[in-house]
Motif scaffolding. Sequence first.
Motif, PDB file in Angstrom:
ATOM      1  N   GLY A  41      59.110  96.849  -7.317  1.00 32.07           N
ATOM      2  CA  GLY A  41      60.445  96.774  -6.741  1.00 32.07           C
ATOM      3  C   GLY A  41      61.367  97.779  -7.381  1.00 32.07           C
ATOM      4  N   GLY A  42      62.247  98.361  -6.577  1.00 33.72           N
ATOM      5  CA  GLY A  42      63.196  99.331  -7.101  1.00 33.72           C
ATOM      6  C   GLY A  42      62.557 100.624  -7.544  1.00 33.72           C
ATOM      7  N   GLY A  43      61.327 100.886  -7.090  1.00 35.89           N
ATOM      8  CA  GLY A  43      60.627 102.092  -7.509  1.00 35.89           C
ATOM      9  C   GLY A  43      59.971 101.989  -8.868  1.00 35.89           C
ATOM     10  N   PHE A  44      59.881 100.761  -9.425  1.00 36.65           N
ATOM     11  CA  PHE A  44      59.251 100.568 -10.731  1.00 36.65           C
ATOM     12  C   PHE A  44      57.746 100.466 -10.526  1.00 36.65           C
ATOM     13  CE2 PHE A  44      58.728  97.644 -14.625  1.00 36.65           C
ATOM     14  CZ  PHE A  44      58.543  98.735 -15.451  1.00 36.65           C
ATOM     15  N   LEU A  45      57.041 101.555 -10.848  1.00 44.83           N
ATOM     16  CA  LEU A  45      55.605 101.651 -10.588  1.00 44.83           C
ATOM     17  C   LEU A  45      54.801 101.227 -11.803  1.00 44.83           C
ATOM     18  CD1 LEU A  45      55.546 105.086  -8.722  1.00 44.83           C
ATOM     19  CD2 LEU A  45      55.641 102.789  -7.712  1.00 44.83           C
ATOM     20  N   VAL A  46      53.705 100.523 -11.556  1.00 43.40           N
ATOM     21  CA  VAL A  46      52.797 100.114 -12.621  1.00 43.40           C
ATOM     22  C   VAL A  46      51.378 100.495 -12.227  1.00 43.40           C
ATOM     23  CG1 VAL A  46      54.278  98.178 -13.290  1.00 43.40           C
ATOM     24  CG2 VAL A  46      52.374  97.782 -11.707  1.00 43.40           C
ATOM     25  N   ARG A  47      50.523 100.617 -13.226  1.00 46.54           N
ATOM     26  CA  ARG A  47      49.090 100.814 -12.997  1.00 46.54           C
ATOM     27  C   ARG A  47      48.426  99.457 -13.201  1.00 46.54           C
ATOM     28  NH1 ARG A  47      51.063 104.199 -16.620  1.00 46.54           N
ATOM     29  NH2 ARG A  47      51.346 106.386 -16.060  1.00 46.54           N
ATOM     30  N   ARG A  48      47.756  98.964 -12.185  1.00 47.96           N
ATOM     31  CA  ARG A  48      47.110  97.647 -12.280  1.00 47.96           C
ATOM     32  C   ARG A  48      45.615  97.837 -12.475  1.00 47.96           C
ATOM     33  NH1 ARG A  48      49.740  93.340  -8.752  1.00 47.96           N
ATOM     34  NH2 ARG A  48      51.226  93.770 -10.435  1.00 47.96           N
ATOM     35  N   VAL A 108      38.423  90.194 -18.287  1.00 49.29           N
ATOM     36  CA  VAL A 108      37.765  90.523 -19.547  1.00 49.29           C
ATOM     37  C   VAL A 108      38.179  89.445 -20.541  1.00 49.29           C
ATOM     38  CG1 VAL A 108      37.495  92.189 -21.419  1.00 49.29           C
ATOM     39  CG2 VAL A 108      37.793  92.999 -19.076  1.00 49.29           C
ATOM     40  N   GLY A 109      37.224  88.621 -20.963  1.00 54.27           N
ATOM     41  CA  GLY A 109      37.590  87.462 -21.766  1.00 54.27           C
ATOM     42  C   GLY A 109      38.521  86.590 -20.936  1.00 54.27           C
ATOM     43  N   PRO A 110      39.599  86.062 -21.537  1.00 51.60           N
ATOM     44  CA  PRO A 110      40.538  85.243 -20.770  1.00 51.60           C
ATOM     45  C   PRO A 110      41.543  86.060 -19.968  1.00 51.60           C
ATOM     46  CG  PRO A 110      41.255  85.351 -23.034  1.00 51.60           C
ATOM     47  CD  PRO A 110      39.945  86.106 -22.971  1.00 51.60           C
ATOM     48  N   PHE A 111      41.552  87.395 -20.155  1.00 48.86           N
ATOM     49  CA  PHE A 111      42.556  88.226 -19.501  1.00 48.86           C
ATOM     50  C   PHE A 111      42.175  88.470 -18.034  1.00 48.86           C
ATOM     51  CE2 PHE A 111      43.157  89.517 -24.010  1.00 48.86           C
ATOM     52  CZ  PHE A 111      44.474  89.108 -24.137  1.00 48.86           C
ATOM     53  N   ILE A 112      43.031  87.985 -17.145  1.00 46.42           N
ATOM     54  CA  ILE A 112      42.756  88.045 -15.711  1.00 46.42           C
ATOM     55  C   ILE A 112      43.684  89.017 -14.992  1.00 46.42           C
ATOM     56  CG2 ILE A 112      41.784  85.721 -15.574  1.00 46.42           C
ATOM     57  CD1 ILE A 112      44.540  84.717 -14.780  1.00 46.42           C
ATOM     58  N   PHE A 113      44.597  89.629 -15.736  1.00 48.05           N
ATOM     59  CA  PHE A 113      45.598  90.503 -15.134  1.00 48.05           C
ATOM     60  C   PHE A 113      46.003  91.516 -16.185  1.00 48.05           C
ATOM     61  CE2 PHE A 113      50.027  91.578 -14.180  1.00 48.05           C
ATOM     62  CZ  PHE A 113      50.064  91.703 -12.802  1.00 48.05           C
ATOM     63  N   PHE A 114      46.170  92.788 -15.764  1.00 44.08           N
ATOM     64  CA  PHE A 114      46.502  93.861 -16.694  1.00 44.08           C
ATOM     65  C   PHE A 114      47.350  94.881 -15.963  1.00 44.08           C
ATOM     66  CE2 PHE A 114      44.802  96.393 -20.471  1.00 44.08           C
ATOM     67  CZ  PHE A 114      45.592  97.510 -20.259  1.00 44.08           C
ATOM     68  N   ASP A 115      48.615  95.016 -16.369  1.00 42.97           N
ATOM     69  CA  ASP A 115      49.527  96.021 -15.838  1.00 42.97           C
ATOM     70  C   ASP A 115      49.977  96.953 -16.949  1.00 42.97           C
ATOM     71  OD1 ASP A 115      49.539  95.331 -13.177  1.00 42.97           O
ATOM     72  OD2 ASP A 115      51.606  94.595 -13.137  1.00 42.97           O
ATOM     73  N   HIS A 116      49.993  98.259 -16.667  1.00 45.26           N
ATOM     74  CA  HIS A 116      50.500  99.269 -17.593  1.00 45.26           C
ATOM     75  C   HIS A 116      51.676  99.958 -16.923  1.00 45.26           C
ATOM     76  CE1 HIS A 116      49.794 103.482 -19.588  1.00 45.26           C
ATOM     77  NE2 HIS A 116      50.811 102.844 -20.148  1.00 45.26           N
ATOM     78  N   PHE A 117      52.858  99.888 -17.551  1.00 45.69           N
ATOM     79  CA  PHE A 117      54.041 100.527 -16.969  1.00 45.69           C
ATOM     80  C   PHE A 117      54.571 101.603 -17.910  1.00 45.69           C
ATOM     81  CE2 PHE A 117      55.154  96.496 -18.968  1.00 45.69           C
ATOM     82  CZ  PHE A 117      56.166  96.826 -19.857  1.00 45.69           C
ATOM     83  N   GLY A 118      55.002 102.727 -17.290  1.00 44.33           N
ATOM     84  CA  GLY A 118      55.514 103.844 -18.062  1.00 44.33           C
ATOM     85  C   GLY A 118      54.390 104.693 -18.655  1.00 44.33           C
ATOM     86  N   PRO A 119      54.785 105.623 -19.579  1.00 46.86           N
ATOM     87  CA  PRO A 119      56.160 105.852 -20.021  1.00 46.86           C
ATOM     88  C   PRO A 119      57.002 106.506 -18.923  1.00 46.86           C
ATOM     89  CG  PRO A 119      54.703 107.485 -20.992  1.00 46.86           C
ATOM     90  CD  PRO A 119      53.824 106.511 -20.272  1.00 46.86           C
ATOM     91  N   VAL A 120      58.221 105.985 -18.773  1.00 50.78           N
ATOM     92  CA  VAL A 120      59.111 106.487 -17.744  1.00 50.78           C
ATOM     93  C   VAL A 120      60.541 106.412 -18.264  1.00 50.78           C
ATOM     94  CG1 VAL A 120      59.377 104.232 -16.635  1.00 50.78           C
ATOM     95  CG2 VAL A 120      59.724 106.305 -15.290  1.00 50.78           C
TER      96      VAL A 120
END
Length: 289
Positions: free
Chosen positions: A15-22, A32-44
């Motif tokens: 939203g608002g042009g805030f881009l993430v890498r999923r 991976v293990g208990p991690f079911i979601f991974f988002d990387h945002f920035g650097p921006v």
Amino acid sequence: MPAVLTVQPKQKDLGGGFLVRRLLPAAARRAVGPFIFFDHFGPVIEHPSDNFDVRPHPHIGLATVTYLFEGAMMHRDSLGYTQRIEPGAINWMTAGSGIVHSERRPDDFANADHRIHGLQLWAGLPSAQEECAPSFSHTPASALPVFNGDGFSARVLIGSAFGLQSPVATFSETLYIDVAMTAGATIELPCCAAELALYSVDNALDIDGDLAEPLQLAVLDATRTTIVKAAQGARFVVLGGAPLNGYRHLWWNFVSSRKERIEQAKMEWQAQRFASVPGESDYIPLPEH
């Protein structure tokens, strides 16, 4: 081979042009293990005219794990917690039976350009704890142990590694480490969790003699020691732990071992029966799809 597989990121607009890498969940790898979601945002660079704020939204059946490399964010939730998130700290929010939170730009950043860079992960909860009472825990950078090796430092964010133990409490075996390597350094990662992956936020890594590109999740063979080298230096995270005890359904911000529980959460958010964030009246509507 350096990894069991590599996961390519998909770009998402929050939203608002805030881009993430999923990176997770992905068709090739759901968790991976208990991690079911991974988002990387920035650097921006966030400018005063940008609107990267994430309005109040709900979660069930998971814990959000927020970690910053640069910048700052303000966390507010329906339990009444207000917490400034800064680089090096771990913010662990257990949704359990249901919580609502927002993530916004701090007031002191409102009229100036600033860099924002970080990761947000979700840890699925064991089925016995999926409906536990919601809670929030902030662990400052100063409370997290750091191992200094030859040409690298490793901050143990969650779990145990290099003889150090993080104070962050979890519901199952969980590992999360922030590693900074100088150019030409080598690090030996022992078999320290049932499932393991690496993710570099800047430069390529040599994993057991093979090149792993940055911005890709490299899932490792967790049954043996892994040798990681960084010709140009690198900043990467190690994540993993024990897999969840059974299949998890994911829809929007909801996670559960029971599909009907997600349907219930959808109806409750649509009817605005979740607790609200004190002082906030707007919210993200339930998506149509």
